[in-house]
Motif scaffolding. Structure first.
Motif, PDB file in Angstrom:
ATOM      1  N   ALA A   1       0.810  -1.218   0.000  1.00  0.00           N
ATOM      2  CA  ALA A   1       0.000   0.000   0.000  1.00  0.00           C
ATOM      3  C   ALA A   1       0.839   1.262   0.000  1.00  0.00           C
ATOM      4  CB  ALA A   1      -0.925   0.001   1.214  1.00  0.00           C
TER       5      ALA A   1
ATOM      6  N   HIS B   1      -9.296   7.483   1.543  1.00  0.00           N
ATOM      7  CA  HIS B   1      -8.733   6.794   0.380  1.00  0.00           C
ATOM      8  C   HIS B   1      -7.651   5.809   0.801  1.00  0.00           C
ATOM      9  CE1 HIS B   1      -5.835  10.123   0.929  1.00  0.00           C
ATOM     10  NE2 HIS B   1      -4.964   9.347   0.301  1.00  0.00           N
TER      11      HIS B   1
ATOM     12  N   ARG C   1      -7.827   1.681   0.275  1.00  0.00           N
ATOM     13  CA  ARG C   1      -6.735   0.963  -0.371  1.00  0.00           C
ATOM     14  C   ARG C   1      -6.221  -0.172   0.514  1.00  0.00           C
ATOM     15  NH1 ARG C   1      -4.227  -1.546  -4.264  1.00  0.00           N
ATOM     16  NH2 ARG C   1      -1.966  -1.332  -4.292  1.00  0.00           N
TER      17      ARG C   1
END
Length: 342
Positions: free
Chosen positions: A17, A37, A41
């Protein structure tokens, strides 16, 4: 995850990530101080890598496990009474329960694990092979109350003696002198409905009473099924003098259908239900019914889920509790002019 594959770590997720291990840890533990966000993710990567968070220490599993209780449809008397049994048993066991409607959204089982659930108890919920596979991958045990379908070997279940209950209900009507007895039940392929119907048929056959095809009507376990089914039955050239309903809701619909035809219960039509929910006592007249020990069933399901959550061996995949006929005012001998022998 493949049997010998290395378990994905927080560090693996963090590297994929492009964030810190601390950030991934916050997402896993439900902390709010992560940008939306970034959270999205990280969650997607957790799902992709089948990551299971070790969210419980051993003492937490033993002392205060949390069980997810899921149900489908509306919160009817049957569901409410089984939930009471689950909640009471959880309180006595020192466990917590979270009650929700079954959604089966993508990764729902892993989301439950991440939220700290240790097992799932299902009330009227239907699980496909896909759902069961996801539960198995997540390591979440499943206990189903009064299953509609034959449970998978991976599923534990709690029910009642449905066949014996159907037998007792029909024998009661036969003992009053009825021979034209119909059955209105739930879904044709539902295991509990089949057992109740077979109990009805076994009692009728033993007595030599005929069961015309039109006298057996499957449907749903709803008031509407009772209303529509009884309307059709009472419109037959040779209508039944008694109707055994697959649950109390159906029975209430039967009583209303009789009322609209200006028929009296039990003078013109005897009615027997199944479950003995609060509806049975509130019906007019109070309903003769087969008592299904709903609160006890809920308690047994919760205790089974706790044992499975703690890694204990459960001797049987299916537990059945005894049913009991409760005679009230909705049944009586048939009127002489309608008591012709079948």
């Amino acid at each position: 995850m493949r049997p010998n594959a290395r378990r994905t770590t927080l560090a693996d997720i963090a590297q994929a990530a492009g964030v810190s291990v601390a950030t991934v840890s916050k997402v896993v533990n439900g902390r709010g101080d992560v940008a939306p966000h970034t959270r999205s993710r990280v969650q997607e990567l957790l799902h992709q890598h089948d990551y299971l968070a070790p969210v419980f220490r051993h003492s937490e599993v033993v002392e205060s496990p949390t069980i997810e209780v899921q149900f489908q449809g509306s919160l009817k008397s049957y569901v409410a009474e089984t939930l009471e049994g689950i909640i009471d048993s959880a309180a006595a066991s020192g466990a917590s329960v979270v009650i929700s409607k079954a959604s089966h959204a993508p990764h729902w089982a892993r989301d439950l694990v991440s939220a700290g659930r240790r097992a799932v108890v299902a009330v009227t919920s239907v699980y496909t092979t896909t759902h069961l596979n996801e539960l198995a991958r997540s390591g979440l045990p499943l206990v189903v109350l009064d299953p509609l379908h034959l449970p998978d070997s991976r599923v534990h279940s709690v029910g009642s003696t449905n066949f014996a209950g159907g037998l007792a209900a029909t024998r009661h009507l036969l003992s009053l002198g009825h021979r034209r007895i119909a059955y209105i039940g739930g879904p044709a392929m539902a295991v509990c409905n089949q057992a109740r119907m077979h109990g009805y048929r076994a009692a009728m056959e033993a007595e030599g009473a005929q069961v015309p095809d039109a006298y057996v009507r499957p449907g749903e376990f709803t008031y509407e099924t009772g209303l529509l089914g009884a309307t059709a039955l009472l419109g037959l050239q040779e209508p039944p003098t008694a109707i055994f309903a697959g649950n109390d809701e159906i029975a209430i619909g039967v009583i209303e259908a009789a009322r609209t035809r200006v028929l009296r219960v039990p003078e013109d039509l005897s009615v027997v239900g199944f479950d003995d929910t609060s509806l049975a006592q509130m019906a007019s007249p109070p309903l003769t019914t087969v008592r299904q020990p709903l609160r006890e069933m809920g308690g047994a399901a919760l205790r089974t889920a706790l044992r499975l959550a703690n890694g204990e061996k459960v001797e049987s995949h299916h537990i059945e509790l005894a049913t009991e006929l409760v005679v009230r005012a909705s049944t009586a001998p048939p009127r002489e002019e309608t008591s012709a022998r079948g």
